[in-house]
Enzyme design. Structure first.
Site, PDB file in Angstrom:
ATOM      1  N   HIS A  52      -6.954   2.931   4.019  1.00  0.00           N
ATOM      2  CA  HIS A  52      -6.710   3.677   5.260  1.00  0.00           C
ATOM      3  C   HIS A  52      -8.024   3.936   6.009  1.00  0.00           C
ATOM      4  CE1 HIS A  52      -2.754   4.603   3.508  1.00  0.00           C
ATOM      5  NE2 HIS A  52      -2.391   5.075   4.681  1.00  0.00           N
ATOM      6  N   CYS A  62     -10.940   3.402   0.355  1.00  0.00           N
ATOM      7  CA  CYS A  62      -9.497   3.586   0.576  1.00  0.00           C
ATOM      8  C   CYS A  62      -9.168   2.733   1.787  1.00  0.00           C
ATOM      9  CB  CYS A  62      -9.209   5.061   0.869  1.00  0.00           C
ATOM     10  SG  CYS A  62      -7.534   5.366   1.497  1.00  0.00           S
ATOM     11  N   TYR A  80      -0.455   8.661  -1.660  1.00  0.00           N
ATOM     12  CA  TYR A  80      -0.482   8.527  -3.123  1.00  0.00           C
ATOM     13  C   TYR A  80      -1.634   9.339  -3.726  1.00  0.00           C
ATOM     14  CZ  TYR A  80       2.696   4.393  -3.418  1.00  0.00           C
ATOM     15  OH  TYR A  80       3.753   3.532  -3.391  1.00  0.00           O
ATOM     16  N   GLY A  81      -2.683   9.515  -2.935  1.00  0.00           N
ATOM     17  CA  GLY A  81      -3.920  10.100  -3.464  1.00  0.00           C
ATOM     18  C   GLY A  81      -3.765  11.506  -4.000  1.00  0.00           C
ATOM     19  N   CYS A 128      -4.475  -1.107  -2.078  1.00  0.00           N
ATOM     20  CA  CYS A 128      -4.543   0.345  -2.250  1.00  0.00           C
ATOM     21  C   CYS A 128      -5.424   0.629  -3.465  1.00  0.00           C
ATOM     22  CB  CYS A 128      -3.130   0.879  -2.470  1.00  0.00           C
ATOM     23  SG  CYS A 128      -3.039   2.659  -2.709  1.00  0.00           S
ATOM     24  N   ASN A 129      -6.572   1.236  -3.211  1.00  0.00           N
ATOM     25  CA  ASN A 129      -7.477   1.589  -4.314  1.00  0.00           C
ATOM     26  C   ASN A 129      -6.816   2.585  -5.257  1.00  0.00           C
ATOM     27  OD1 ASN A 129     -10.511   0.666  -3.354  1.00  0.00           O
ATOM     28  ND2 ASN A 129      -9.152   1.069  -1.646  1.00  0.00           N
ATOM     29  N   ASP A 136       0.867  -1.184   0.000  1.00  0.00           N
ATOM     30  CA  ASP A 136       0.000   0.000   0.000  1.00  0.00           C
ATOM     31  C   ASP A 136       0.906   1.237   0.000  1.00  0.00           C
ATOM     32  OD1 ASP A 136      -2.302   1.665   0.313  1.00  0.00           O
ATOM     33  OD2 ASP A 136      -1.983   1.745   2.476  1.00  0.00           O
ATOM     34  N   SER A 137       0.292   2.391  -0.243  1.00  0.00           N
ATOM     35  CA  SER A 137       1.039   3.646  -0.148  1.00  0.00           C
ATOM     36  C   SER A 137       1.573   3.847   1.263  1.00  0.00           C
ATOM     37  CB  SER A 137       0.103   4.809  -0.466  1.00  0.00           C
ATOM     38  OG  SER A 137      -0.924   4.863   0.501  1.00  0.00           O
TER      39      SER A 137
END
Ligand code: DGL
Length: 264
Positions: free
Chosen positions: A189, A187, A43-44, A74-75, A11-12
């Site tokens: 998170h 997401c 990342y978003g 991670c979407n 994931d980020s």
């Protein structure tokens, strides 16, 4: 394919730990190697090219470490480059996308009012636009970017109730929540905030995430390839979970371990 090899997950940052927890719960004998790119989170708010570069390096690392499949937990990374990853690597790549179908299917034909919470990048990329287009004629769909929720996790502030609640007010006070059927946590998170969302939203709003569905899909893919670990009829010892991070800050590693152990 070596069925005893670990499953790679990345994931980020730390959001992917919610997926690691789900894999460990549902496929307890599997070894997992997790890599959180906390040095580059979020990342978003980055470009597709930047994210693709990070994802290539991370997946090279996971492949070098002998993983049998990679879960893009991670979407945002999935939206940015899952097809590029599938072209570059020959092992199974499991991506994630906001669980909008689950949210719409809950209505059994009755139009649903759904808010999709995700990162700005996920919500503006083509992958999500295609998903949105499949459901928008029959349902009432809203998109809500929530980048600050990512920062709250990464900065170790998940336990800061006032900060979290103020952020939820900022993002969701403008909606008519009494007539909302569900909020999709698009997401990884955001899954850490499930209890906060539950408290914040009225009872009529279901809180939906894609983690369980992703792990079901992972299981089906590995099973079809004969690549599930031999769990000795369920009596094998629990799989080993290795947590790694691109950040060299010891506090980040400590936070990863605590999020894995406690989910908060
Ligand atoms: N956890 C990520 C997701 O599922 C992205 C968070 C970020 O780095 O912006 O989209």
């Amino acid at each position: 394919m070596e069925s005893n090899a670990p499953i790679g997950v990345f994931d980020s940052g730390m959001g992917g730990i919610t997926v690691v927890r789900q894999i460990h719960r549902d496929m307890p004998s599997e070894d997992i190697l997790f890599y959180g790119d906390s040095a580059h989170a979020p990342y978003g708010l980055k470009t597709v090219d930047e994210i693709r570069g990070y994802c290539f390096s991370i997946c090279d690392h996971l492949v070098d470490n002998g993983v049998k499949a990679i879960v893009v937990a991670c979407n945002t990374a999935t939206s940015a480059c899952v097809n590029d990853l599938r072209k570059r690597y020959s092992l199974p790549i499991i991506g994630m996308e906001p669980a909008l179908k689950v949210a719409c299917d809950r209505g059994n034909g009755v139009p649903q009012h759904v808010i999709v919470a995700a990162t700005p990048l996920t919500l503006r990329e083509k992958k999500f636009a295609n998903l949105f287009a499949r459901f928008q004629d029959k349902h009432y769909l809203k998109r809500q970017p929530c980048p600050d929720l990512v920062t709250i996790v990464e900065s170790g502030n998940l336990g800061n109730r006032d900060m979290v609640m103020n952020t939820l007010h900022k993002y969701f006070d403008g909606y008519d929540l009494a007539s909302t059927d569900s909020v999709v946590l698009g997401c990884t998170h955001f899954v850490f905030f499930r209890d906060y969302f539950r408290e914040f939203m009225p009872d009529n709003v279901a809180i939906i995430d894609g983690n369980e569905g992703t792990v079901r899909h992972l299981h089906v893919v590995l099973e079809s390839l004969g690549a599930l670990v031999d769990d000795d009829g369920g009596s094998a010892k629990p799989g080993h979970v290795t947590l790694e991070s691109s950040s060299t800050d010891p506090d980040v590693m400590q936070l990863e371990r605590s999020l894995f152990a406690n989910g908060c």
